[in-house]
Scaffold this motif. Structure first.
Motif, short mmCIF file in Angstrom:
data_model
loop_
_atom_site.label_atom_id
_atom_site.label_comp_id
_atom_site.label_asym_id
_atom_site.label_seq_id
_atom_site.Cartn_x
_atom_site.Cartn_y
_atom_site.Cartn_z
N LYS A 63 0.82 -1.21 0.00
CA LYS A 63 0.00 0.00 0.00
C LYS A 63 0.86 1.27 0.00
N ARG A 127 -4.26 -0.93 -3.81
CA ARG A 127 -3.78 0.45 -3.86
C ARG A 127 -4.20 1.06 -5.18
N THR A 128 -4.32 2.36 -5.18
CA THR A 128 -4.66 3.00 -6.45
C THR A 128 -3.43 2.96 -7.34
N GLU A 132 -0.99 6.04 -3.68
CA GLU A 132 -1.97 6.63 -2.76
C GLU A 132 -1.75 8.13 -2.67
N PRO A 133 -2.83 8.91 -2.78
CA PRO A 133 -2.67 10.34 -2.52
C PRO A 133 -2.43 10.58 -1.04
N ASN A 134 -1.26 10.99 -0.70
CA ASN A 134 -0.92 11.09 0.73
C ASN A 134 -1.42 12.38 1.35
N THR B 65 -10.38 1.63 -0.90
CA THR B 65 -9.43 2.02 -1.94
C THR B 65 -10.11 2.09 -3.30
N LEU B 130 -6.41 15.39 -5.20
CA LEU B 130 -7.15 14.70 -4.13
C LEU B 130 -6.15 14.19 -3.08
#
Lengths: 135, 159
Positions: A63, A127-128, A132-134, B65, B130
């Protein structure tokens, strides 16, 4: 008369001895059985706990954006050799399988931790794909 | 002299005392082994509960997610004008923040981990990007403060 009394005494002693041996045998059998069960359950609990920790560790690394090849390296060089060194039968095998959603926006990692006897845990984390946009 | 010697009671360790010791030892073995088994069962139970919780957590995390990825798509889509409506279709609550020229959209959604826990997620869309602002597990069972203890407030003396 004396001989009879001696005979009766030895009979009582023999009976006592037999009863003691029987009680000891029953208690020891039950005790040994319980200890053997406890040993195997303890071993299973330890393996399950370790497997869960390994799976969570890998899931969090995935992740966080770690590459699948790097995770495979960690699995083959890290967990299997370090954690259960010296216990050949208790070696945990970690299997990783990466897949993607149809639109490619999410990538999934299936983590399976098992040994020769049991499959302890199967976790799927995601996970994208762009990371991940943190916050 | 001899008579008095023979009449004195003799203390002998016969078969009886050794039998009692053996019974005591055997019972101790049985009791301790049962106690060991009970302890191990508790360890196993807690390991199984932990494994089940983590499995449920990652299942909820995966769903969250997926929702985040959908939000990402919505936010990068220029044709979408009403984020609130688009987010509502995903089961996400969106609220506009800020004023003119500095508008940001706050998204919040949750996934159920198990009966007692849920994963609460929040993301903020600001300047076209985002950002996750919250991603944590929360206990659903509300804490009930009974307030029944008479605690001195420091001002009025209790009567």
């Amino acid at each position: 008369m004396k001989t009879n009394s001696r005979r009766s005494n030895s009979a009582v002693a023999l009976m006592e001895l037999l009863i003691i041996i029987a009680v000891f045998a029953v208690c020891c059998t039950a005790g040994l059985k319980a200890i053997m069960t406890a040993d195997s359950e303890q071993s299973y609990a330890e393996q399950l706990s370790a497997a869960t920790n390994i799976a969570s560790d890998i899931a969090e690394q995935y992740k966080a954006g770690t590459d699948i090849s790097e995770l495979n390296d960690t699995v083959s060089h890290g967990y299997e050799k370090k954690i259960f060194e010296g216990k050949e039968n208790n070696t945990l095998h970690v299997t990783l399988n990466e897949r993607f959603s149809q639109d490619g926006s999410v990538s999934y990692l299936d983590i399976t931790v098992s040994d020769d006897k049991y499959t302890y845990t199967q976790i799927t984390c995601a996970r994208t794909s762009g990371g991940e946009p943190n916050g | 002299m001899d008579n008095s010697k023979s009449s004195r009671p003799r203390l002998t360790l016969g078969a009886g005392i050794s039998s009692l010791i053996i019974i005591f030892v055997a019972l101790s073995i049985a009791i301790f082994s049962v106690l060991i088994l009970l302890t191990v069962r508790q360890d196993l139970e807690s390991a199984e509960i932990d494994a089940a919780f983590r499995k449920d957590y990652y299942a909820a995390d995966t769903k969250a997610t997926e929702t985040l990825a959908q939000l990402n798509i919505i936010c990068s889509d220029i044709s979408v004008t009403d984020y609130t409506e688009a987010a509502a279709e995903l089961g996400v609550t969106a609220s506009m923040q800020g004023g003119r020229g500095n508008t940001s959209v706050s998204f919040s959604w949750s996934e159920e981990v198990n009966d007692a826990t849920e994963l609460q997620c929040k993301a903020l869309l600001s300047n076209g990007s985002l950002t996750i602002t919250a991603w944590n597990t929360v206990n659903k069972e509300a804490y009930i403060n009974s307030g029944s203890l008479p605690i001195w407030d420091g001002e009025n003396l209790p009567q």
